[in-house]
Design a protein around this motif. Structure first.
Motif, mmCIF file in Angstrom:
data_model
loop_
_atom_site.group_PDB
_atom_site.id
_atom_site.type_symbol
_atom_site.label_atom_id
_atom_site.label_comp_id
_atom_site.label_asym_id
_atom_site.label_seq_id
_atom_site.Cartn_x
_atom_site.Cartn_y
_atom_site.Cartn_z
ATOM 1 N N LYS A 85 17.283 9.362 1.623
ATOM 2 C CA LYS A 85 16.777 9.440 0.278
ATOM 3 C C LYS A 85 17.579 8.354 -0.291
ATOM 4 N N GLY A 86 16.963 7.809 -1.416
ATOM 5 C CA GLY A 86 17.519 6.786 -2.344
ATOM 6 C C GLY A 86 16.565 5.658 -2.810
ATOM 7 N N VAL A 87 16.888 4.622 -3.286
ATOM 8 C CA VAL A 87 16.148 3.602 -4.017
ATOM 9 C C VAL A 87 16.090 2.466 -3.072
ATOM 10 N N TYR A 88 15.028 1.626 -2.988
ATOM 11 C CA TYR A 88 14.819 0.526 -2.136
ATOM 12 C C TYR A 88 15.422 -0.748 -3.060
ATOM 13 N N GLU A 89 16.301 -1.219 -2.760
ATOM 14 C CA GLU A 89 16.900 -2.221 -3.505
ATOM 15 C C GLU A 89 17.296 -3.586 -2.550
ATOM 16 N N ASN A 90 17.600 -4.687 -3.267
ATOM 17 C CA ASN A 90 17.773 -5.770 -2.506
ATOM 18 C C ASN A 90 17.173 -5.983 -1.409
ATOM 19 N N ILE A 91 15.668 -6.400 -1.603
ATOM 20 C CA ILE A 91 14.649 -6.395 -0.431
ATOM 21 C C ILE A 91 14.548 -7.951 -0.240
ATOM 22 N N SER A 92 14.296 -8.430 0.745
ATOM 23 C CA SER A 92 14.122 -9.947 1.038
ATOM 24 C C SER A 92 13.442 -10.113 2.472
ATOM 25 N N GLY A 102 20.110 -1.526 0.021
ATOM 26 C CA GLY A 102 20.572 -0.833 -1.120
ATOM 27 C C GLY A 102 21.703 0.250 -0.698
ATOM 28 N N GLU A 103 22.419 0.834 -1.758
ATOM 29 C CA GLU A 103 23.305 1.497 -1.609
ATOM 30 C C GLU A 103 23.199 2.863 -0.558
ATOM 31 N N ASP A 104 21.905 3.417 -0.627
ATOM 32 C CA ASP A 104 21.417 4.558 0.050
ATOM 33 C C ASP A 104 20.496 4.050 1.196
ATOM 34 N N ILE A 105 19.131 3.261 0.857
ATOM 35 C CA ILE A 105 18.424 3.041 1.791
ATOM 36 C C ILE A 105 18.545 1.266 2.153
ATOM 37 N N ASP A 106 18.803 1.509 3.746
ATOM 38 C CA ASP A 106 19.544 0.433 4.513
ATOM 39 C C ASP A 106 18.344 0.166 5.684
ATOM 40 N N LEU A 107 17.834 -0.745 5.677
ATOM 41 C CA LEU A 107 16.604 -1.165 6.825
ATOM 42 C C LEU A 107 16.577 -2.461 7.203
ATOM 43 N N ARG A 108 16.209 -2.559 8.412
ATOM 44 C CA ARG A 108 15.825 -3.953 9.252
ATOM 45 C C ARG A 108 14.552 -3.775 9.580
ATOM 46 N N LEU A 109 13.593 -4.723 8.880
ATOM 47 C CA LEU A 109 12.095 -4.452 9.065
ATOM 48 C C LEU A 109 11.582 -5.601 9.991
ATOM 49 N N PHE A 110 10.724 -5.218 10.793
ATOM 50 C CA PHE A 110 10.013 -6.473 11.600
ATOM 51 C C PHE A 110 8.612 -6.261 11.685
ATOM 52 N N ASN A 256 9.465 -1.898 15.196
ATOM 53 C CA ASN A 256 9.051 -2.095 13.878
ATOM 54 C C ASN A 256 10.114 -2.059 13.049
ATOM 55 N N CYS A 257 10.930 -1.155 12.950
ATOM 56 C CA CYS A 257 11.941 -0.770 11.989
ATOM 57 C C CYS A 257 13.410 -0.217 12.689
ATOM 58 N N ILE A 258 14.238 -0.565 11.730
ATOM 59 C CA ILE A 258 15.724 -0.026 12.265
ATOM 60 C C ILE A 258 16.200 0.734 10.819
ATOM 61 N N GLN A 259 16.470 1.866 10.727
ATOM 62 C CA GLN A 259 17.001 2.695 9.815
ATOM 63 C C GLN A 259 18.367 3.252 9.779
ATOM 64 N N ILE A 260 19.369 2.855 8.986
ATOM 65 C CA ILE A 260 20.552 3.296 9.065
ATOM 66 C C ILE A 260 21.165 4.215 7.949
ATOM 67 N N HIS A 261 22.051 5.152 8.142
ATOM 68 C CA HIS A 261 22.606 5.894 7.122
ATOM 69 C C HIS A 261 24.063 5.820 7.292
#
Length: 347
Positions: A85-92, A102-110, A256-261
């Motif tokens: 849970k968190g806010v999607y931030e710093n998206i590029s 983001g502080e909580d949502i941390d993703l690598r998107l393909f 398609n995606c990497i998600q990190i806590h």
């Protein structure tokens, strides 16, 4: 063509409805496997009812997810589910590769194979769900009680497909090939390059250069840089991290995606084959029986040794990774190295 697709979808919708009435607790991913179809195709049977087909540039859509506020990000593969849970931030984005930092949502998107997008309404749950061309879930975003529902409705309306019946059926997924053994390996050269790594990301290039699978690479590691542990070690690692409040990093990936806590974990319990972390902002559901091999792996970097735990399935796919909390430019936490040394059970 559309008539054929609609006929196929009507038949699947009927079978899906019967299956749900007989198996109300079966999750849609498992139901798709039972019905010899895909999760995306099952969702598509609800188009015009509780499902809305999305279209457009998913990169632009994802940039607007920030407006939804506090949500839950979900990424999974066949063996593990990661919910944060968190806010999607710093998206590029750089072409089809994206970052959410983001502080909580941390993703690598393909996004090269993000084929289908849906807005899904299930009871009191609202979500955005994305799938690849084979109908496998790439990434899902669920509203929480703290989310901005009006922003969600506006986003769905903006990206609503003009034709809600135009979705093609998903592609046939190719069968996975058995892992092939590399005939000739220059073990000395491979180990020498392992020992001169400057960044953990260089490891992927090293495997490609020597044409090694993950399992083969670990078996040919320099002395002391990789050793196998028993799968039941994961419960001990989770318990030790919980007891010491040591912040860890938990990576879950699919193509398609990497998600990190990143952070501490607290509530750990086992239910059937699932080893679970159930904290207010972070949940992990790991099928222990899917772990074919578990390894402690050490890689040198400019900041010192980085210690990870890697879980590999029967097909040779690494599906889960764990590290101590760390940022580039900072050395690994000594407490994490000690925890791994003490908690794991060597095989």
């Amino acid at each position: 063509m559309k008539t054929v697709l609609m006929s196929n979808r009507a038949d699947l919708k009927e079978r899906w409805s019967e299956f749900k009435s007989e198996n109300p607790k079966t999750r849609i991913r498992d139901a798709a496997r039972e019905l010899d179809t895909t999760e995306a195709d099952l969702l598509a049977t609800g188009l015009g009812d509780n499902i809305i087909l999305l279209e457009g540039d998913f990169r632009e859509l994802l940039k607007e997810v920030t407006s939804l506020g506090y949500v839950m990000a979900l990424t999974r593969n066949d063996h593990v589910v990661h919910e944060r849970k968190g806010v999607y931030e710093n998206i590029s984005f750089n072409n089809h590769v994206g970052l959410v930092l983001g502080e909580d949502i941390d993703l690598r998107l393909f996004l090269g194979d993000w084929k289908f997008g849906f807005a899904v309404h299930e009871g009191d749950r609202y979500s955005l769900q994305f799938f690849n061309s084979f109908g496998d879930a790439a990434h899902k975003i669920y509203l929480t009680e703290e989310s901005n529902k009006e922003a969600y409705d506006a986003l769905v309306e903006k990206y609503r497909a003009a034709d809600q019946e135009a979705m093609a059926l998903t592609a046939v997924k190719p069968e996975k090939k058995a892992e092939e053994q590399t005939a000739d390996i220059d073990t000395a050269a491979f180990q020498a390059e392992w020992l001169t790594l400057k960044d953990t990301h260089e490891f992927f290039g090293l495997l490609r250069k020597y044409k090694l699978s993950r399992k083969e690479a670990l078996r040919h590691a320099p002395e002391g840089y990789a050793y196998q542990i028993k799968p039941e070690s994961m419960k001990a690692v989770f318990d030790a991290a919980s007891e010491t409040a040591l912040p860890i990093m938990v990576f879950v990936s699919n193509p398609n995606c990497i998600q990190i806590h990143t952070g501490p974990i607290k509530k750990i319990f086992v239910m059937g084959p699932w080893l679970n972390i159930m904290d207010p902002a972070f949940n992990l559901h790991l099928r222990e029986d899917a772990i074919d091999e578990a390894w402690v792996v050490r890689k040198p970097t400019e900041d010192g040794i980085v210690t990870g735990i890697e879980l590999i399935d029967k097909e040779g796919v690494m599906f889960n990774q764990f590290f101590g909390k760390r940022k580039p430019g900072s050395p690994e936490l000594a407490a994490w190295q000690e925890l791994v040394d003490q908690a794991v059970i060597r095989k």
